[in-house]
Motif scaffolding. Structure first.
Motif, mmCIF file in Angstrom:
data_model
loop_
_atom_site.group_PDB
_atom_site.id
_atom_site.type_symbol
_atom_site.label_atom_id
_atom_site.label_comp_id
_atom_site.label_asym_id
_atom_site.label_seq_id
_atom_site.Cartn_x
_atom_site.Cartn_y
_atom_site.Cartn_z
ATOM 1 N N ALA A 71 -8.061 -7.755 23.451
ATOM 2 C CA ALA A 71 -6.816 -8.366 23.925
ATOM 3 C C ALA A 71 -6.123 -9.140 22.801
ATOM 4 O O ALA A 71 -4.907 -9.033 22.612
ATOM 5 N N VAL A 72 -6.891 -9.910 22.045
ATOM 6 C CA VAL A 72 -6.315 -10.680 20.936
ATOM 7 C C VAL A 72 -5.799 -9.740 19.842
ATOM 8 O O VAL A 72 -4.735 -9.952 19.262
ATOM 9 N N GLU A 73 -6.548 -8.663 19.559
ATOM 10 C CA GLU A 73 -6.113 -7.713 18.539
ATOM 11 C C GLU A 73 -4.833 -7.002 18.956
ATOM 12 O O GLU A 73 -3.955 -6.746 18.121
ATOM 13 N N GLN A 74 -4.695 -6.682 20.229
ATOM 14 C CA GLN A 74 -3.462 -6.049 20.704
ATOM 15 C C GLN A 74 -2.278 -7.001 20.582
ATOM 16 O O GLN A 74 -1.179 -6.617 20.166
ATOM 17 N N LEU A 75 -2.500 -8.265 20.949
ATOM 18 C CA LEU A 75 -1.452 -9.265 20.795
ATOM 19 C C LEU A 75 -1.097 -9.452 19.322
ATOM 20 O O LEU A 75 0.079 -9.612 18.959
ATOM 21 N N LEU A 76 -2.102 -9.399 18.471
ATOM 22 C CA LEU A 76 -1.885 -9.551 17.037
ATOM 23 C C LEU A 76 -1.037 -8.408 16.491
ATOM 24 O O LEU A 76 -0.137 -8.617 15.668
ATOM 25 N N ARG A 77 -1.297 -7.195 16.945
ATOM 26 C CA ARG A 77 -0.495 -6.044 16.493
ATOM 27 C C ARG A 77 0.973 -6.210 16.900
ATOM 28 O O ARG A 77 1.885 -5.854 16.139
ATOM 29 N N GLN A 78 1.217 -6.729 18.088
ATOM 30 C CA GLN A 78 2.594 -6.944 18.535
ATOM 31 C C GLN A 78 3.325 -7.935 17.634
ATOM 32 O O GLN A 78 4.469 -7.704 17.231
ATOM 33 N N HIS A 79 2.656 -9.034 17.297
ATOM 34 C CA HIS A 79 3.300 -10.048 16.459
ATOM 35 C C HIS A 79 3.488 -9.548 15.022
ATOM 36 O O HIS A 79 4.483 -9.887 14.368
ATOM 37 N N LYS A 80 2.560 -8.754 14.533
ATOM 38 C CA LYS A 80 2.720 -8.192 13.190
ATOM 39 C C LYS A 80 3.903 -7.229 13.144
ATOM 40 O O LYS A 80 4.680 -7.226 12.176
ATOM 41 N N ALA A 81 4.054 -6.409 14.186
ATOM 42 C CA ALA A 81 5.185 -5.483 14.245
ATOM 43 C C ALA A 81 6.504 -6.253 14.305
ATOM 44 O O ALA A 81 7.484 -5.895 13.636
ATOM 45 N N GLU A 82 6.535 -7.328 15.076
ATOM 46 C CA GLU A 82 7.751 -8.138 15.173
ATOM 47 C C GLU A 82 8.047 -8.828 13.841
ATOM 48 O O GLU A 82 9.212 -8.954 13.441
ATOM 49 N N TYR A 83 6.994 -9.253 13.142
ATOM 50 C CA TYR A 83 7.181 -9.880 11.831
ATOM 51 C C TYR A 83 7.817 -8.907 10.849
ATOM 52 O O TYR A 83 8.765 -9.253 10.127
ATOM 53 N N GLU A 84 7.299 -7.672 10.800
ATOM 54 C CA GLU A 84 7.860 -6.677 9.897
ATOM 55 C C GLU A 84 9.306 -6.360 10.254
ATOM 56 O O GLU A 84 10.156 -6.162 9.380
ATOM 57 N N SER A 85 9.615 -6.302 11.557
ATOM 58 C CA SER A 85 10.986 -6.043 11.986
ATOM 59 C C SER A 85 11.922 -7.174 11.550
ATOM 60 O O SER A 85 13.029 -6.921 11.055
ATOM 61 N N LEU A 86 11.475 -8.421 11.723
ATOM 62 C CA LEU A 86 12.295 -9.562 11.311
ATOM 63 C C LEU A 86 12.470 -9.595 9.791
ATOM 64 O O LEU A 86 13.554 -9.929 9.292
ATOM 65 N N ARG A 87 11.431 -9.246 9.067
ATOM 66 C CA ARG A 87 11.532 -9.236 7.598
ATOM 67 C C ARG A 87 12.565 -8.211 7.135
ATOM 68 O O ARG A 87 13.361 -8.469 6.223
ATOM 69 N N ALA A 88 12.558 -7.033 7.775
ATOM 70 C CA ALA A 88 13.552 -6.019 7.428
ATOM 71 C C ALA A 88 14.968 -6.482 7.784
ATOM 72 O O ALA A 88 15.918 -6.253 7.035
ATOM 73 N N SER A 89 15.105 -7.174 8.924
ATOM 74 C CA SER A 89 16.425 -7.677 9.329
ATOM 75 C C SER A 89 16.927 -8.737 8.355
ATOM 76 O O SER A 89 18.121 -8.785 8.035
ATOM 77 N N ILE A 90 16.026 -9.591 7.886
ATOM 78 C CA ILE A 90 16.418 -10.632 6.929
ATOM 79 C C ILE A 90 16.886 -10.005 5.619
ATOM 80 O O ILE A 90 17.914 -10.398 5.047
ATOM 81 N N THR A 91 16.149 -9.015 5.133
ATOM 82 C CA THR A 91 16.538 -8.339 3.902
ATOM 83 C C THR A 91 17.909 -7.681 4.045
ATOM 84 O O THR A 91 18.760 -7.775 3.156
ATOM 85 N N ALA A 92 18.133 -7.019 5.187
ATOM 86 C CA ALA A 92 19.419 -6.366 5.425
ATOM 87 C C ALA A 92 20.553 -7.390 5.516
ATOM 88 O O ALA A 92 21.650 -7.176 4.991
#
Length: 226
Positions: A71-92
């Motif tokens: 359960a924690v690993e699944q939640l962790l994957r969600q937050h990592k995916a959101e982090y990468e999405s936000l990082r790409a948005s910031i760069t753009a």
């Protein structure tokens, strides 16, 4: 169902991460208004989000059951995916702000140095001396604009370098933790086997002791005088 498997600390980190993600999206919506100030805030928020992700990674390794760990690993994957999405948005967003600044500067320079600028300036000022002073003022204004643009570009480049450096460190940490994940799982499995073996040894010890007492009682009964 995932949230039901999480403990209080995991819930707290999840809520904190969601709040930081919301703050980042709010800052991105106004990044063109004050790029430098917003960029500092974005760096701070992304650093907080990386810290929350590292804490979740550590908690995933400390769970007592496999269901909780999953359960924690699944939640962790969600937050990592959101982090990468936000990082790409910031760069753009930073790239768009840089392009908008360059376009504004180019447009200003084009208007000031257009062929009609000098006659219009002469008519408005009335003589060549005033026109020369006006041209000098325009040149000075262009110089200041160019310096401000250069400073902003340097600041943006430095911020991008810091962001990329932080992302690289996060990737390195992620790879190190991933390489140790198998070892942690083997350790948990070995601990479970040791617990089972210890429980079995205790049962054997009690069984042996019971058998010994029964034999001793039987021998004492046989040797007792009739």
């Amino acid at each position: 169902q995932i949230m039901q498997q999480l403990g209080a600390e995991e819930h707290q980190l999840h809520a904190a991460s969601l709040q930081v993600q919301s703050n980042v999206k709010t800052l991105l919506a106004s990044v063109f208004q004050c790029p430098e100030a917003q960029d500092r805030q974005l760096q701070l928020c992304m650093a907080q989000l990386r810290a929350h992700i590292r804490d979740l990674e550590l908690l995933a390794e400390e769970q007592d059951t496999d269901d909780q760990a999953c359960a924690v690993e699944q939640l962790l994957r969600q937050h990592k995916a959101e982090y990468e999405s936000l990082r790409a948005s910031i760069t753009a967003a930073k790239l768009a702000a840089k392009q908008a600044t360059e376009m504004a500067f180019a447009q200003q320079r084009k208007e000031l140095l257009s062929g009609a600028a000098l006659p219009t300036l002469q008519r408005s000022m009335g003589n060549e001396a005033q026109a020369a002073e006006g041209a000098q003022a325009i040149t000075e204004s262009l110089r200041r604009s160019r310096m401000a643009l250069a400073q902003q570009l340097d600041q943006t480049a430095g911020n991008l370098e810091v962001t990329e450096s932080g992302s690289a460190r996060l990737s390195t940490t992620k790879e190190e933790l991933s390489s140790q994940e198998g070892l942690f799982k083997e350790s948990r499995q070995s601990l479970k086997e040791l617990r089972k073996q210890s429980s079995g040894d205790r049962w054997l010890l009690w069984a042996g002791l019971s058998l010994f007492l029964l034999v001793a009682a039987y021998i004492a009964y046989k040797r007792a005088p009739a």
